[in-house]
Design a protein around this motif. Structure first.
Motif, mmCIF file in Angstrom:
data_model
loop_
_atom_site.group_PDB
_atom_site.id
_atom_site.type_symbol
_atom_site.label_atom_id
_atom_site.label_comp_id
_atom_site.label_asym_id
_atom_site.label_seq_id
_atom_site.Cartn_x
_atom_site.Cartn_y
_atom_site.Cartn_z
ATOM 1 N N MET A 71 13.959 -6.981 7.435
ATOM 2 C CA MET A 71 13.216 -7.057 6.168
ATOM 3 C C MET A 71 13.606 -5.958 5.196
ATOM 4 N N ALA A 72 14.770 -5.358 5.411
ATOM 5 C CA ALA A 72 15.294 -4.338 4.509
ATOM 6 C C ALA A 72 16.814 -4.371 4.613
ATOM 7 N N PRO A 73 17.518 -3.976 3.564
ATOM 8 C CA PRO A 73 18.976 -4.085 3.608
ATOM 9 C C PRO A 73 19.654 -3.135 4.596
ATOM 10 N N TRP A 74 18.899 -2.189 5.135
ATOM 11 C CA TRP A 74 19.491 -1.282 6.127
ATOM 12 C C TRP A 74 18.946 -1.594 7.516
ATOM 13 N N PHE A 119 16.951 -0.492 9.750
ATOM 14 C CA PHE A 119 15.796 0.278 10.211
ATOM 15 C C PHE A 119 14.828 -0.695 10.849
ATOM 16 N N SER A 120 14.008 -0.195 11.748
ATOM 17 C CA SER A 120 13.016 -1.073 12.343
ATOM 18 C C SER A 120 11.911 -1.341 11.323
ATOM 19 N N PRO A 121 11.504 -2.589 11.181
ATOM 20 C CA PRO A 121 10.420 -2.891 10.238
ATOM 21 C C PRO A 121 9.144 -2.107 10.583
ATOM 22 N N ASP A 174 8.951 0.900 11.158
ATOM 23 C CA ASP A 174 9.008 2.237 10.557
ATOM 24 C C ASP A 174 8.812 2.220 9.045
ATOM 25 N N ARG A 175 8.544 1.053 8.496
ATOM 26 C CA ARG A 175 8.492 0.922 7.040
ATOM 27 C C ARG A 175 7.449 1.837 6.391
ATOM 28 N N PHE A 176 6.354 2.055 7.102
ATOM 29 C CA PHE A 176 5.256 2.820 6.489
ATOM 30 C C PHE A 176 5.238 4.273 6.946
ATOM 31 N N TRP A 221 6.883 6.770 6.005
ATOM 32 C CA TRP A 221 6.988 7.762 4.925
ATOM 33 C C TRP A 221 5.639 8.381 4.599
ATOM 34 N N ALA A 222 4.562 7.652 4.886
ATOM 35 C CA ALA A 222 3.224 8.109 4.475
ATOM 36 C C ALA A 222 2.586 9.048 5.493
ATOM 37 N N ASP A 223 3.330 9.299 6.600
ATOM 38 C CA ASP A 223 2.698 10.068 7.677
ATOM 39 C C ASP A 223 2.377 11.510 7.305
ATOM 40 N N ASN A 224 3.268 12.139 6.613
ATOM 41 C CA ASN A 224 3.077 13.577 6.351
ATOM 42 C C ASN A 224 3.209 13.917 4.883
ATOM 43 N N ILE A 225 2.268 13.517 4.107
ATOM 44 C CA ILE A 225 2.313 13.908 2.694
ATOM 45 C C ILE A 225 1.205 14.934 2.467
ATOM 46 N N LYS A 246 -3.924 16.819 3.397
ATOM 47 C CA LYS A 246 -3.115 15.662 3.745
ATOM 48 C C LYS A 246 -3.532 14.468 2.872
ATOM 49 N N CYS A 260 12.307 -1.067 -0.378
ATOM 50 C CA CYS A 260 13.006 -0.651 0.847
ATOM 51 C C CYS A 260 13.569 0.757 0.737
ATOM 52 N N PHE A 267 12.472 3.664 3.313
ATOM 53 C CA PHE A 267 13.348 4.060 4.419
ATOM 54 C C PHE A 267 14.319 5.192 4.099
ATOM 55 N N GLN A 324 12.456 8.463 -0.297
ATOM 56 C CA GLN A 324 11.075 8.694 0.174
ATOM 57 C C GLN A 324 10.401 9.805 -0.632
ATOM 58 N N LYS A 377 6.778 9.686 -2.284
ATOM 59 C CA LYS A 377 5.738 10.685 -2.013
ATOM 60 C C LYS A 377 5.269 11.343 -3.298
ATOM 61 N N CYS A 388 11.604 -6.746 1.927
ATOM 62 C CA CYS A 388 12.573 -6.694 0.818
ATOM 63 C C CYS A 388 12.291 -7.827 -0.176
#
Lengths: 447, 263
Positions: free
Chosen positions: A424-427, A429-431, A433-435, A437-441, B3, B27, B31, B36, B40, B62
């Motif tokens: 579901m992405a052009p690279w 990566f495992s789908p 892992d898509r979210f 990015w939001a883990d550590n903001i 956080k 995407c 990713f 990212q 953020k 996508c």
């Protein structure tokens, strides 16, 4: 003798008109070999406004001021000087000389003087244009696709225009000398602003020689115009006519980023994803013969009108990021190839019947995969075109054929397709892992 | 430091709430490590100004743009159908995205397939929030007086005629906007679009992103501002090509705003 000349004139006029009409019919038929896409004759007043702005008003030309001013002089000069054609045709057909002079009276020399000033403008602009093409070598006139005929065509047009306007002014000069010498038929018109300067030169000839000179220039001018009229239809210069319909039929307010949908594939995918909701499978439209476009007959008639409207100015190519960095892709070449291919196919059909196909195609015989694959779809070429041509639309249709029918995608694209489909992405990566990015903001606390 | 919790549509729906706007991450923003940071930064802005938003999280896929542009309509239609089903199920009305490619597809190409939403690019959204008084940026900040040149993304600019919103935002943070010789409708592509970023370029004399980065560097900017994650990647590489990465930063407008507001 006079009647014979009149008859000869009418025959020449008729033959030139017939050949022109025949050629226009051929071009029109060729354009209509293209497919219908979406309605292009709706919202007429907006379309006329678009035509007035881009074709008549040359809005886009003025993005590059120098060439725009010169082009404007030639354009206005060409249209207005041809007003004199009315008098020339009337004179030729009726066996008169300067039939409008007595009608317009004292306004006549003012009008002719004005046209002569324009003629000088056209002359000078054409000289500068020849200079730009051949001496200062503006780079967009010397790309790969301009070698041979296109370069010669560009120069010939300019030389013709120089001959036409020169013949006009010199003819007037000889006429003035004849008026002074009291030759019969040469009505007194009063002096003309520019040709007055040639008076001294022409006055040195005797009357009979002058009549031959004046008549020769008159015939050169009218034959030149009739030749030009027909030549234009075989030349990139056809834009002087087709710029108008082309900007009329161009997309009105469709965002440049929007690609044409493919309803057949949309339906097929809906069937696949949700067989119940998509309706009875018997409702499925028959799958198209091919996806995208392989040859000119798969393109839309607007794409083909675009191709005939192209005057090979190369603004598209000079703005193309891929061409700028030395890649093969050139949007102008795409347009020229499309036109040359539809000409070839049209001739083959005329020779061998309407159902004939010569086995050639636009992709392969004219345009290579390498050119098509390079496109950034950045719309710079579309933005640049002064007469609303859309090279990108053709590129994308050809690309659809390359990828979907011929499976000629580069391996990296196949990998990308696989990733989009499976991850579901052009690279890769495992789908899941898509979210992540939001883990550590973390955000700073504000007082 | 605190956080940031990023709300998802699924969570809000479970609580019976509806956000004002859906943030479509894309995407690259999900990713790619560099992109990212843009995501953020934008989330920080949304949180800081208490915008009622949510994301799809793992339910986003996508948009299909790279497949469609490269000529693979089947994969595009598959992705579009899936996204439209998701968006319509959540009754999404308004979408904001930091990716001009997603923006163009959602705004211009989904309506014909049954996905009709108000779609804004993040620069348009921020401009709108400022105009409506919902976001008040503090004056000055890290970029006051700095020379910033703005690179127009093709899919925001020419494709959708938005040139002003990103420029207004650069001016709001008191930076000095320096225009490149090719800008706005004449802007030069970064080289990524049309799915070019996913393959090697064809043979030529130079690379598009090198030449474009050179055009930007000619202006001696402190920052090259961009409005697209793909432009960010391409121009960052172009700046590195000239070993200028220590002097010249390539930053998305969202990053500029977040940094100027010291978030």
């Amino acid at each position: 003798m006079q009647y014979l000349v009149q008859a000869l004139f009418l025959v020449v006029l008729g033959v030139a008109g017939f050949l022109f009409a025949k050629r226009i019919g051929f071009i029109r038929r060729n354009i209509l070999l293209g497919q219908d896409d979406h309605p292009r004759n709706d919202r007429k007043s907006e379309r006329f406004a678009q035509m007035a702005l881009f074709a008549l008003g040359q809005k886009k030309m003025f993005k590059r001021m120098g060439p725009a001013v010169l082009h404007f002089v030639v354009y206005v000069g060409f249209i207005l000087i041809n007003l004199e054609l009315i008098e020339i045709v009337l004179d030729g057909a009726l066996g008169k000389h300067r039939i409008l002079a007595p009608v317009l009276g004292s306004f006549y020399p003012i009008l002719i003087s004005f046209l002569e000033v324009l003629a000088v403008g056209v002359f000078l602009a054409c000289v500068v244009f020849l200079w730009r093409r051949n001496v200062s070598k503006v780079s967009r006139f010397h790309k790969r696709e301009m070698k041979g005929w296109p370069m010669l065509d560009g120069n010939l047009i300019l030389v013709f225009e120089i001959i036409l306007v020169s013949a006009l002014v010199l003819m007037n000069g000889a006429d003035q000398a004849l008026q002074f010498k009291g030759a019969t038929h040469y009505v007194h018109t009063g002096g003309f602003l520019v040709s007055n300067y040639t008076f001294g030169f022409f006055a040195s000839f005797d009357k009979d020689t002058l009549i031959i000179i004046e008549r020769s220039l008159w015939w050169i001018h009218i034959l030149g115009i009739l030749f030009f009229l027909n030549y234009v239809t075989y030349s990139k210069h056809l834009h002087i006519m087709l710029a108008f319909p082309n900007s009329y039929y161009a997309d009105l307010d469709k965002p440049k980023g929007q690609m044409e949908n493919m309803p057949a594939i949309q339906k097929e995918v809906q069937m696949m994803l949700n067989p119940d909701a998509a309706g009875d499978s018997n409702d499925m439209p028959p799958p198209p013969e091919r996806f995208g476009a392989k040859d000119v007959t798969d393109l839309s008639w607007k794409n083909l009108l675009d191709a005939y409207s192209c005057t090979e100015c190369g603004r598209c190519t000079s703005a193309c990021p891929q061409n700028m960095t030395g890649k093969l892709l050139s949007p102008r070449k795409i347009m020229m190839d499309t036109r040359d291919r539809v000409e070839e196919l049209g001739k083959a059909k005329d020779k061998n019947g309407a159902d004939h196909h010569d086995g050639k195609s636009l992709i392969g015989d004219y345009i290579s995969s390498e050119e098509l694959l390079a496109c950034n779809t950045c719309n710079a070429c579309v933005e640049e075109c002064p007469v609303n041509i859309n090279p990108l639309d053709i590129i994308l249709k050809l690309r659809r054929h390359e990828i979907m029918d011929e499976a000629k995608s580069p391996n990296e694209w196949n990998v990308m397709f696989g990733n989009v489909e499976n991850n579901m992405a052009p690279w890769q990566f495992s789908p899941d892992d898509r979210f992540k990015w939001a883990d550590n903001i973390e955000i700073k606390e504000k007082g | 430091m605190s956080k940031v919790q990023v709300p998802t549509m699924a969570e809000l729906m479970a609580e019976g709430k509806t956000p004002d706007v859906l943030f479509w991450v894309g995407c690259a923003g999900s990713f790619d490590q560099r992109a990212q940071k843009i995501t953020k930064a934008f989330v920080k802005i949304l949180n800081h100004f208490n915008i009622n938003y949510a994301v799809l999280g793992g339910e986003e896929v996508c948009t299909g743009d790279p497949a469609r542009r490269s000529g693979n309509e089947f994969i595009f239609q598959m992705m579009a159908a899936q996204n439209i089903a998701t968006l319509n199920a959540y009754e999404v009305k308004r979408i904001v995205t930091a990716c001009p490619h997603c923006f163009n597809t959602l705004k211009n190409e989904y309506p014909e397939l049954g996905g009709k939403y108000e779609v804004l690019h993040h620069t348009q959204f921020l401009q709108k929030m400022i105009d409506e008084g919902k976001i008040k940026l503090e004056d000055g900040g890290a970029f006051k007086g700095k020379h910033i040149t703005f690179h127009d993304s093709c899919y925001l600019g020419r494709a959708n005629d938005e040139y002003q919103a990103p420029r207004s935002l650069i001016q709001i943070i008191d930076a000095e906007l320096v225009e490149m010789k090719r800008s706005r409708e004449n802007g030069m592509c970064c080289g990524a679009g049309g799915a070019q970023i996913f393959k090697e370029p064809e043979k030529g004399e130079s690379e598009v992103h090198f030449d474009r980065a050179d055009e930007a560097l000619e202006k001696n900017p402190d920052v090259i501002a961009v409005s697209c994650p793909f432009c960010t990647l391409m121009l960052t590489d172009g700046v590195k090509n000239r070993n200028k990465e220590d002097q010249v930063k390539v930053l998305d407008i969202a990053e500029l705003i977040a940094e100027a507001q010291d978030l």
